[in-house]
Design an enzyme around this catalytic site. Structure first.
Site, short mmCIF file in Angstrom:
data_model
loop_
_atom_site.label_atom_id
_atom_site.label_comp_id
_atom_site.label_asym_id
_atom_site.label_seq_id
_atom_site.Cartn_x
_atom_site.Cartn_y
_atom_site.Cartn_z
CG ASN A 10 -1.89 1.16 1.25
OD1 ASN A 10 -2.02 1.98 0.42
ND2 ASN A 10 -2.37 1.37 2.47
CE LYS A 12 -0.13 3.23 4.74
NZ LYS A 12 -0.13 3.40 6.28
CG HIS A 96 -5.93 1.52 5.49
ND1 HIS A 96 -5.43 2.65 6.17
CD2 HIS A 96 -4.81 0.85 5.17
CE1 HIS A 96 -4.06 2.33 6.47
NE2 HIS A 96 -3.77 1.14 5.92
CD GLU A 98 -2.89 5.41 6.79
OE1 GLU A 98 -2.06 5.06 7.13
OE2 GLU A 98 -3.38 5.32 5.45
CD GLU A 166 -3.37 -2.20 7.81
OE1 GLU A 166 -2.47 -2.15 7.28
OE2 GLU A 166 -4.41 -1.16 7.43
N GLY A 172 2.62 2.50 10.85
CA GLY A 172 3.44 3.88 10.62
C GLY A 172 4.07 4.55 11.98
CB SER A 212 5.33 -1.11 11.90
OG SER A 212 4.76 0.38 12.17
#
Length: 254
Positions: A10, A12, A96, A98, A166, A172, A212
């Site tokens: 991904n 992003k 996701h 985010e 996740e 991150g 990560s």
């Protein structure tokens, strides 16, 4: 039947045309296990999808990072599932964290998106995961089950779905769920499928880990029996992504 290892990259909201060409070139030159051993899907930003698809080696596939919840129309800034199909993009990432956290996508909205994308014959990487506050309050399993349930209420066929666990606190941040923490959630999630969907789906569905993941920790994570691959963020923009793909061989040697 053994579940084929799955590695998604991904990207992003990153990249320029030149950077994209460079990353794809690195991937194209890489010596990685065959398609029999690992399925690799690369997810660049929307604007680079046609470029990546045109340049990328044929044994790797391309995913969009999102799509709209229904047919296109007066939805400024959105990209429909039909558009992705028209471009020949086979996969899409939905739900996701985010997008859930920054853009307020609810469990129900994500469930609707997954159902619509599947109905247009896209394959879906459906993301679930808890925040640090939720983990510390002991509600990880409850949160992940609720997110998965919202999808299950809207679809009946899981053949074209990969579930990505996740933990939000590990995305991150450099913090990684330990192999034991990842295995615990993946195992309970698989048990949820066994109880609530069917033993067959529980045995066949791929549950991949994201948060990560890098070249240094991927092999140990891959040894866990219920970790069927990875959804990789930052490291997918680097050469170490090739090492993460190669970690699929851990499954074939155990």
């Amino acid at each position: 039947m053994a579940r084929k290892f799955f590695v998604g990259g991904n990207w992003k909201c990153n990249g320029t045309t030149e950077e994209v060409k460079k990353i794809v070139s690195t991937l194209n030159e890489a010596e990685v296990p065959s398609q029999d051993v690992v399925e690799v899907v690369i997810s660049p930003p929307f604007v680079f999808l046609p470029l990546v698809k045109s340049l990328l080696r044929p044994d790797f596939h391309v995913a969009a990072q999102n799509c709209w919840v229904k047919k296109g129309g007066a939805f400024t800034g959105e990209v429909s599932a039909e558009m992705l199909v028209n471009l020949g993009i086979p996969w899409v990432i939905l739900g996701h964290s985010e997008r859930r956290l920054l853009l307020g996508e609810s469990n129900e909205f994500v469930g609707d998106k997954v159902a619509y994308a599947l109905a247009q014959n896209l394959k879906v990487i459906a993301c679930v995961g808890e925040t640090l506050e939720q983990r510390e309050s002991g509600s990880t399993m409850e949160v992940v089950a609720a997110q998965t349930k919202s999808i299950s209420e809207r679809i009946s066929d899981w053949t074209n779905v990969v579930v990505a666990y996740e933990p939000v606190w590990a995305i991150g941040t450099g913090k990684v769920a330990t192999p034991a923490q990842a295995q615990e959630v993946h195992s309970v999630l698989r048990e949820w499928f066994h109880t609530n969907i069917s033993p067959e789906v529980a045995a066949s569905i791929r549950i991949i880990y994201g948060g990560s993941v890098n070249g240094a920790n991927c092999k140990e994570l891959a040894t866990q029996p219920d970790v069927d691959g990875f959804l990789v963020g930052g490291a997918s923009l680097k050469a170490e992504f090739v090492d993460i793909i190669k970690s699929a061989t851990v499954k074939t040697s155990t």
